[in-house]
Scaffold this motif. Structure first.
Motif, PDB file in Angstrom:
ATOM      1  N   LEU A 109     147.940  73.697 -43.488  1.00 29.26           N
ATOM      2  CA  LEU A 109     148.589  73.894 -42.184  1.00 29.26           C
ATOM      3  C   LEU A 109     150.031  73.389 -42.197  1.00 29.26           C
ATOM      4  O   LEU A 109     150.890  73.944 -41.508  1.00 29.26           O
ATOM      5  CB  LEU A 109     147.806  73.181 -41.082  1.00 29.26           C
ATOM      6  N   ARG A 133     151.985  73.570 -44.784  1.00 26.42           N
ATOM      7  CA  ARG A 133     152.764  74.499 -45.602  1.00 26.42           C
ATOM      8  C   ARG A 133     153.023  75.842 -44.942  1.00 26.42           C
ATOM      9  O   ARG A 133     153.943  76.545 -45.320  1.00 26.42           O
ATOM     10  CB  ARG A 133     152.048  74.740 -46.935  1.00 26.42           C
ATOM     11  N   THR A 134     152.185  76.237 -44.011  1.00 24.77           N
ATOM     12  CA  THR A 134     152.326  77.563 -43.412  1.00 24.77           C
ATOM     13  C   THR A 134     152.364  77.462 -41.894  1.00 24.77           C
ATOM     14  O   THR A 134     151.810  76.547 -41.299  1.00 24.77           O
ATOM     15  CB  THR A 134     151.177  78.498 -43.841  1.00 24.77           C
ATOM     16  N   SER A 135     153.017  78.417 -41.287  1.00 23.14           N
ATOM     17  CA  SER A 135     153.090  78.441 -39.822  1.00 23.14           C
ATOM     18  C   SER A 135     151.978  79.303 -39.226  1.00 23.14           C
ATOM     19  O   SER A 135     151.684  79.218 -38.049  1.00 23.14           O
ATOM     20  CB  SER A 135     154.450  78.965 -39.367  1.00 23.14           C
ATOM     21  N   ASP A 136     151.347  80.126 -40.058  1.00 21.13           N
ATOM     22  CA  ASP A 136     150.304  81.031 -39.585  1.00 21.13           C
ATOM     23  C   ASP A 136     148.927  80.522 -40.030  1.00 21.13           C
ATOM     24  O   ASP A 136     148.535  80.711 -41.177  1.00 21.13           O
ATOM     25  CB  ASP A 136     150.556  82.452 -40.119  1.00 21.13           C
ATOM     26  N   ALA A 137     148.206  79.882 -39.115  1.00 19.51           N
ATOM     27  CA  ALA A 137     146.896  79.310 -39.435  1.00 19.51           C
ATOM     28  C   ALA A 137     145.873  80.385 -39.772  1.00 19.51           C
ATOM     29  O   ALA A 137     144.903  80.118 -40.472  1.00 19.51           O
ATOM     30  CB  ALA A 137     146.396  78.462 -38.269  1.00 19.51           C
TER      31      ALA A 137
END
Length: 164
Positions: free
Chosen positions: A36, A38-42
């Motif tokens: 979570l 590392r990425t903005s899209d869960a």
């Protein structure tokens, strides 16, 4: 047992198995937390490969391991089992097979309690049967114990056979 009560999979036989489940849940929590960050899209986050016991735990309790609330609920349940579940120790002459242990734990959980854990040990002098220890009792189901209890009958039968 209530229908919404958590279920412990039959593959989780011993305290060590429950401890492995707990470590796996903690590792999963760390992995998903890092993902979570590392990425903005869960929605793009995927679960890593889980053990068969973990898969059965999630499916048996109808929990989605991607959901934080479900993971926390499972973690609380597994910690409770690890800390408070009744443990029965059984000693055998030889190491029991995994399939035998699963059948045995299913019996213990259906007849005694849904969260019983089973520890096994080796005691080669048993030869046939088993020795069961609970926190309050000891039971000797060995052939030697059976012969000791029925010694008089055995001696009578042997004597009757010799005289005929």
């Amino acid at each position: 047992m209530a229908s919404d009560a958590p279920v412990l999979p039959a593959l989780a036989v011993s305290r060590a198995d429950v401890a492995r489940l707990l470590r796996e849940l903690e590792s999963l929590e760390d992995y998903l937390h890092q993902a979570l960050l590392r990425t903005s899209d869960a929605a793009t986050i995927k679960l890593p490969k889980m053990s068969r016991v973990m898969d059965e735990l999630a499916m048996g309790n109808k929990k989605n391991l991607l959901q934080s609330a479900d993971r926390k609920e499972l973690m609380t349940f597994i910690k409770s089992i690890h800390d408070h579940a009744p443990v029965v120790h059984m000693s055998f002459a030889v190491e029991p097979s995994a399939s035998f242990l699963q059948k045995l734990i299913v019996w213990w959980r259906s007849e005694i309690g849904p969260y019983v854990l089973l520890e096994t040990g080796l005691q080669p002098d048993i030869a046939v049967g088993c020795f069961v220890r609970t926190p309050n009792h000891q039971y000797d189901f060995s052939l030697r114990e059976h012969f000791t209890k029925t010694r008089d009958v055995l001696v009578q039968k042997l004597e009757a056979g010799l005289t005929s």
